[in-house]
Design an enzyme around this catalytic site. Structure first.
Site, PDB file in Angstrom:
ATOM      1  CG  HIS A 186       3.362   1.053  -5.312  1.00 60.49           C
ATOM      2  ND1 HIS A 186       3.533   2.087  -4.433  1.00 60.49           N
ATOM      3  CD2 HIS A 186       3.903  -0.038  -4.713  1.00 60.49           C
ATOM      4  CE1 HIS A 186       4.131   1.640  -3.334  1.00 60.49           C
ATOM      5  NE2 HIS A 186       4.379   0.361  -3.480  1.00 60.49           N
ATOM      6  N   GLY A 246       0.817  -1.209   0.000  1.00 63.14           N
ATOM      7  CA  GLY A 246       0.000   0.000   0.000  1.00 63.14           C
ATOM      8  C   GLY A 246       0.851   1.259   0.000  1.00 63.14           C
TER       9      GLY A 246
END
Ligand code: PAF
Length: 282
Positions: free
Chosen positions: A40, A34
């Site tokens: 990402h 996360g």
């Protein structure tokens, strides 16, 4: 909108039996903790080009933190992460609970660590227990998701080599590595960068400058010295600044084979890691 997997007890039980996610078997998997940032999203976009469905997991794995404050300070914002992952092309965003991954009644084994995770004297020396936690959760995630391909960033280079060595030994998905995503000044993108003060953020570019200086050196030992000097002169506290063979992370005497400069250093209470391939001299 991507599926957001919802769990009830029955589903958790099926997960425990290693069946719940098999519907996605054959897809491309992007495991994350996360705090998603552009780096990402580059992984998710790369995954999208490799096949489908693209499954992104968001799980802050308590088992791989050797520092409780680091664990507690880690960003947790599943809804925002899920929206970002979807915008980059994720088909499924999976936010398992701790119980999904480590159910009470089920012993999740820790794989034996390959040599690259126990001997180089790098992350494993400075973060005791970290790689055992990484190996355990990665194997567990692979077993649950059953992907064809798994995507990892090159920023955590030793982790990438560890996962590759585990898969080479035990089987698993094909590992697809994605080059490190960088800010305009070269700083490697990381969820931890947001903890840097403005002044520290300016100094943090020294990490990339140090790696670039290493790439211009004519000998690994010179490269190591140059990196240390560049980091320390900007006020960073160096844990390691070394040149190693690319896959085994063994010490090297010259630049005749693929090698990598790797750095870990503290700045303003934040641990920064980064690495860069060194030119091969033929
Ligand atoms: O690189 C990370 O974010 C984590 O180590 C990983 C691979 C998601 C395992 O928790």
């Amino acid at each position: 909108m991507a599926d957001r997997l919802i769990y009830d007890d029955e589903f958790v039980a099926r997960l425990t039996e290693n069946a719940g996610l098999k519907a996605f078997s054959g897809g491309v998997f992007v495991p994350t903790m996360g705090g998603l940032h552009e780096g990402h999203l580059e992984l998710v976009r790369a995954a999208k080009g490799l096949g489908d469905p693209v499954v992104v997991s968001v799980f802050v794995n308590p088992d791989q933190f050797n520092d409780q404050a680091d664990f507690e300070g880690y960003p947790r914002r599943f809804e925002a992460d899920a929206a970002l992952a979807e915008s980059a092309g994720a088909d499924v965003v999976w936010g398992p609970s701790e119980r999904d991954i480590y159910p009470d009644a089920f012993e999740v084994p820790t794989p034996d660590l390959p040599r690259v995770g126990t001997e180089p004297g790098l992350e494993e020396a400075h973060r005791p227990g970290h790689f055992a936690g990484v190996a355990r959760v990665v194997r567990r995630l692979f077993d649950l998701v059953q992907p064809e391909v798994a995507v990892f960033g090159e920023k955590d280079w030793q982790q990438l080599q560890l996962v590759q060595a585990m898969v080479d030994r035990d089987g698993g998905p094909r590992i697809h590595a994605v080059p490190t995503s960088r800010e305009a000044d070269g700083l490697a993108r990381s969820s931890r960068n947001e903890r840097l003060s403005q002044a520290a953020r300016r100094k943090a570019r020294a990490v990339y400058l140090a790696l670039q200086a290493a790439a211009a050196a004519n000998h690994p030992s010179t490269a190591e010295k140059m990196m240390r000097e560049a980091l320390e002169s900007h006020g960073l506290e160096v844990e390691y600044a070394v040149v190693r063979s690319s896959t085994g992370l063994r010490p090297v005497d010259d630049f005749s084979r693929p090698s990598r400069a790797l750095v870990a250093a503290w700045l303003d209470g934040v641990r920064l890691i980064d690495n860069l391939p060194m030119p091969v001299w033929t």
